[in-house]
Design an enzyme around this catalytic site. Structure first.
Site, mmCIF file in Angstrom:
data_model
loop_
_atom_site.group_PDB
_atom_site.id
_atom_site.type_symbol
_atom_site.label_atom_id
_atom_site.label_comp_id
_atom_site.label_asym_id
_atom_site.label_seq_id
_atom_site.Cartn_x
_atom_site.Cartn_y
_atom_site.Cartn_z
ATOM 1 N N GLY A 92 0.772 -1.214 -0.018
ATOM 2 C CA GLY A 92 0.084 -0.176 -0.028
ATOM 3 C C GLY A 92 0.886 1.375 0.150
ATOM 4 N N GLY A 94 2.663 3.880 1.481
ATOM 5 C CA GLY A 94 3.233 3.935 2.952
ATOM 6 C C GLY A 94 3.338 5.458 2.937
ATOM 7 N N LYS A 115 3.762 11.829 -3.589
ATOM 8 C CA LYS A 115 4.786 10.834 -2.972
ATOM 9 C C LYS A 115 5.648 11.652 -2.148
ATOM 10 C CE LYS A 115 8.130 7.893 -5.302
ATOM 11 N NZ LYS A 115 8.239 7.036 -6.282
ATOM 12 N N ASP A 127 9.221 6.633 7.435
ATOM 13 C CA ASP A 127 8.867 7.850 7.820
ATOM 14 C C ASP A 127 7.993 8.498 7.064
ATOM 15 O OD1 ASP A 127 10.113 8.552 5.691
ATOM 16 O OD2 ASP A 127 11.973 9.554 6.784
ATOM 17 N N GLY A 128 7.516 8.024 5.927
ATOM 18 C CA GLY A 128 6.492 8.357 4.954
ATOM 19 C C GLY A 128 7.014 9.795 4.223
ATOM 20 N N ASP A 254 4.093 -4.704 -7.432
ATOM 21 C CA ASP A 254 3.589 -3.451 -7.034
ATOM 22 C C ASP A 254 3.963 -2.292 -7.908
ATOM 23 O OD1 ASP A 254 5.828 -4.712 -5.452
ATOM 24 O OD2 ASP A 254 5.640 -2.280 -4.820
ATOM 25 N N ASN A 255 5.065 -2.743 -8.524
ATOM 26 C CA ASN A 255 5.385 -1.531 -9.686
ATOM 27 C C ASN A 255 5.366 -1.862 -11.085
ATOM 28 O OD1 ASN A 255 6.475 -0.088 -7.610
ATOM 29 N ND2 ASN A 255 8.420 -0.977 -7.714
ATOM 30 N N ASP A 264 7.574 4.193 -10.899
ATOM 31 C CA ASP A 264 8.528 4.403 -9.936
ATOM 32 C C ASP A 264 9.970 4.293 -10.290
ATOM 33 O OD1 ASP A 264 6.782 4.621 -7.761
ATOM 34 O OD2 ASP A 264 6.966 2.584 -6.980
HETATM 35 P P1 AMP Z 1 8.708 1.344 -3.788
HETATM 36 O O1 AMP Z 1 10.039 0.746 -3.525
HETATM 37 O O2 AMP Z 1 8.837 3.083 -3.745
HETATM 38 O O3 AMP Z 1 7.859 0.724 -5.072
HETATM 39 O O4 AMP Z 1 7.879 1.305 -2.422
HETATM 40 C C1 AMP Z 1 7.532 -0.102 -1.930
HETATM 41 C C2 AMP Z 1 6.915 -0.058 -0.680
HETATM 42 O O5 AMP Z 1 7.321 0.719 0.430
HETATM 43 C C3 AMP Z 1 5.374 0.887 -0.867
HETATM 44 O O6 AMP Z 1 4.188 0.200 -0.048
HETATM 45 C C4 AMP Z 1 5.904 2.116 -0.078
HETATM 46 O O7 AMP Z 1 4.509 3.050 0.017
HETATM 47 C C5 AMP Z 1 6.674 1.941 0.748
HETATM 48 N N1 AMP Z 1 7.632 3.087 1.079
HETATM 49 C C6 AMP Z 1 8.805 3.225 0.473
HETATM 50 N N2 AMP Z 1 9.583 4.246 1.101
HETATM 51 C C7 AMP Z 1 8.844 4.668 2.425
HETATM 52 C C8 AMP Z 1 8.807 5.531 3.545
HETATM 53 N N3 AMP Z 1 9.806 6.343 3.518
HETATM 54 N N4 AMP Z 1 8.031 5.713 4.378
HETATM 55 C C9 AMP Z 1 6.895 4.727 4.193
HETATM 56 N N5 AMP Z 1 6.573 3.759 3.297
HETATM 57 C C10 AMP Z 1 7.504 3.634 2.368
HETATM 58 MG MG MG Z 2 6.169 1.188 -5.859
#
Ligand code: AMP
Ligand code: MG
Length: 487
Positions: A92, A94, A115, A127-128, A254-255, A264
Site C-alpha cells: 500500500g 506508505g 509521493k 517515515d512517510g 506492485d511496480n 516508480d
Molecule cells: P517503492 O519501492 O517506492 O515501490 O515502495 C515499496 C513500498 O514501500 C510501498 O508500499 C511504499 O509506500 C513503501 N515505502 C517506501 N518508502 C517509504 C517511506 N519512506 N515511508 C513509508 N513507506 C515507504
Molecule cells: Mg512502488
C-alpha cells in the site's frame, strides 16, 4: 503571506467510491514551507491547471496536499506485491496519497498522486517522507521517458517541503505530484484476491476495464480480454525499455501497472556499455532485475496477475488455468513484434524488409555491442552518420575494425535510411553521471544543472550544438554506478 485563491480544481474520487475496501481516507502531513522546485508547465496545461497559480504559494500547498479542493477525497491505496519474488500481502501507499482524479482538456481521466506526503496506515517502519534528490530524479527521468515516446507516469511538480528528512545524512524533504492513467498495479489485483472477496476482485477488474481497456467490455469474455490487454501493454512497454537500454531496477509486481505505464523511478538507470547482466540497484544482489532479464520478469509478473484473476476467468479452476496460460503466451508474440519493429527502425531499415534478410545481421550488431561493451545509446545513434557515409563515430565506439567493416558492408546493401535511424535512436538520455551531478547540485540548493539537463532530455532526438557532453559516456573515474530505492 497571502495565498492565491483556489481556482476551481475538480478532483474526482471514483476509485475511492467504487473500491472503498482498497482506499483509506487520509490527509497529507503539514509542510512547513512548501516551494515549487520543478513544474511541468506543458503537463499542467494538458490537465487544465494554471501553471502560474501552481508555482505560487497556493499552488504549492495544493501540490503537497495540505490545501485540498472542496469535494476531493484523498486516499491511501491498498495493494500487495511480490518484492524480489517474495509475496507481501499488505504493502500500500506508505508515503503516498491519491489526491483524486483529474480530467484532461481532451477528456482523459488522470490520477493526481502525491509521493512523500507523510506516513499513512501502510507506512510500516517508514517515515512517510521523500527527499529532494530522489523526487527530482523521478521528475527528470519520467520527463525523459515521455519525450522518448515510452508510456510513463509523469511528474507534474516537485515541491520542497521545508522539512528535513533523515537519511544517512539530513536531507531537504520534498513531495512529488505524479500524474498517471491510474495507479492500478498487478499488486492491486493480488491484494483483492488475497482478501478472498470475489465481489471486490470483480469490481476491481470492471473498474480497470472501464478506465484502461474499455474495448474488453465488449469482448466475449471481458475479464480474459482485460488480462490480454494488460499482457499486450506490458509486452510493448518492456520492448521499448530494452530498445533504449533502460533498466527499471525494481520490477516488483506492485511496480507493474495495469495501464502499461512505467512507474516508480527509484533505482532505474540507462545502460552505457551494452551488457545484458547490467544491474545498478544496490539491493539487487542476485541480478533478478538485470537489463537482459526484464522481459522474463515482466512475464513472471503477468503470471502473478493471471493467478489473481483466476476466479474470474472460469468457474472450473483447471479451465481457468488453461485460459490464462494461453493468453499469457501473448506476451512472447507481443514482445517479439514490438522489439523487432523497434530494432528494424533503429537500424534504419525499411518496414517491408523480410525478417530473414536483416534479423541475423541485427543479432550480430548486438553481439558486437556486447563484446565491446559499446555505449548503447551512442552506438545506435552512430548508425545515422554511417548511413550518410561517415563511419568514423561508429569506429570509435566498436574497436574491431575488420568485424565492423564486414558488418557495415552487409548492412549498407540493405539500403539503410539515416532519417529513420535518427528518429529511432536518441542522442540524449539522462546519463547516470549527469543525473548524479544535477541532483547533488540541486540538493545543495543550485537547480541550474538540473534545469539544463531536463531541457536537453526533453528533446532527445534533436542534435544541438554545444551539448556534446550530454551525449558522451561517463568519464572512467565515475566508476560503477549504484542506485538506491525507497529514498
Ligand atoms: P517503492 O519501492 O517506492 O515501490 O515502495 C515499496 C513500498 O514501500 C510501498 O508500499 C511504499 O509506500 C513503501 N515505502 C517506501 N518508502 C517509504 C517511506 N519512506 N515511508 C513509508 N513507506 C515507504
Ligand atoms: Mg512502488
Amino acid at each position: 503571506m497571502s495565498v492565491a485563491p483556489h481556482p476551481a480544481v475538480v478532483l474526482g474520487h471514483r476509485f475511492a467510491d467504487e473500491l472503498p475496501e482498497m482506499a483509506v481516507p487520509w490527509r497529507a502531513e503539514e509542510a512547513p514551507d512548501p516551494r515549487v522546485l520543478a513544474l511541468d508547465e506543458e503537463l499542467a496545461a494538458e490537465l487544465g491547471l494554471d501553471p502560474r497559480w501552481l508555482s505560487g504559494p497556493g499552488g504549492a500547498r495544493f501540490l503537497v496536499g495540505t490545501a485540498v479542493p472542496e469535494g476531493a477525497a484523498p486516499v491511501a491505496q491498498a495493494y500487495a506485491g511480490h518484492q524480489f519474488g517474495g509475496f507481501v500481502p499488505r504493502l500500500g501507499d506508505g508515503r503516498a496519497l491519491l489526491l483524486g482524479e483529474l480530467t484532461t482538456t481532451d477528456g482523459h481521466v488522470r490520477d493526481l498522486h502525491l509521493k512523500g506526503s507523510g506516513r499513512t496506515p501502510f507506512a510500516r517502519g517508514g517515515d512517510g517522507l521523500a527527499a529532494v534528490g530522489p523526487m527530482l530524479r523521478e521528475h527528470l527521468v519520467s520527463a525523459a521517458m515521455h519525450a522518448l515516446g515510452v508510456p510513463t507516469t509523469r511528474s507534474l511538480a516537485v515541491v520542497a517541503t521545508g522539512r528535513t528528512v533523515q537519511r544517512e545524512t539530513p536531507l531537504p524533504g520534498a513531495v512529488l505530484a505524479r500524474v498517471a492513467a491510474s495507479h492500478l498495479r498487478v499488486g492491486s489485483f493480488q491484494y483483492a484476491r488475497a482478501t478472498g472477496d470475489e465481489g471486490l476482485l470483480r469490481r476491481l477488474a470492471d473498474h480497470a476495464i472501464a478506465r484502461h481497456h474499455p474495448a474488453a467490455a465488449d469482448a466475449e469474455h471481458p475479464h480474459l480480454a482485460l488480462f490480454e490487454a494488460v499482457v499486450a501493454a506490458q509486452a510493448s512497454l518492456v520492448a521499448r525499455w530494452m530498445l533504449l537500454g533502460f533498466v527499471h531496477g525494481v520490477m516488483n509486481t506492485d511496480n507493474t501497472t495495469i495501464s502499461g505505464e512505467t512507474i516508480d523511478y527509484g533505482p532505474c538507470a540507462f545502460v552505457e556499455g551494452h551488457d545484458p547482466a547490467a544491474v545498478f540497484s544496490s539491493i539487487d544482489h542476485g541480478g533478478r532485475y538485470a537489463y537482459g532479464n526484464q522481459p522474463a520478469i515482466a512475464q513472471w509478473n503477468l503470471a502473478r496477475l493471471a493467478e489473481a484473476l483466476l476466479p474470474l476467468l472460469h468457474e472450473d479452476q483447471e479451465r481457468a488455468v488453461e485460459l490464462a496460460v494461453a493468453s499469457l503466451d501473448g506476451f512472447r508474440t507481443g514482445y517479439e513484434s514490438a522489439w523487432t519493429t523497434g530494432l528494424r527502425a533503429k537500424l534504419g531499415l525499411p518496414d517491408d524488409l523480410p525478417g530473414a534478410d536483416w534479423e541475423p545481421l541485427a543479432g550480430e550488431f548486438l553481439d558486437l555491442l556486447r563484446t565491446h561493451r559499446a555505449d548503447h545509446t551512442a552506438t545506435f545513434r552512430a548508425l545515422g552518420a554511417a548511413a550518410r557515409g561517415d563511419d568514423e563515430p561508429l569506429r570509435l565506439l566498436v574497436p574491431d575494425a575488420p568485424a565492423l567493416e564486414r558488418w557495415l558492408g552487409r548492412w549498407r546493401a540493405l539500403g539503410p535510411d539515416a532519417g529513420t535511424a535518427d528518429r529511432a535512436n536518441p542522442l540524449y538520455t539522462p546519463r547516470n553521471h549527469l543525473v548524479e551531478e544535477a541532483l547533488s547540485a540541486a540538493t545543495a540548493g543550485d537547480t541550474g544543472p538540473f534545469e539544463r539537463l531536463l531541457d536537453v532530455v526533453r528533446a532527445p532526438f534533436e542534435q544541438r550544438p554545444g551539448l556534446e557532453r550530454y551525449a558522451s559516456p561517463a568519464p572512467p573515474d565515475f566508476g560503477a554506478y549504484r542506485t538506491f530505492c525507497g529514498t
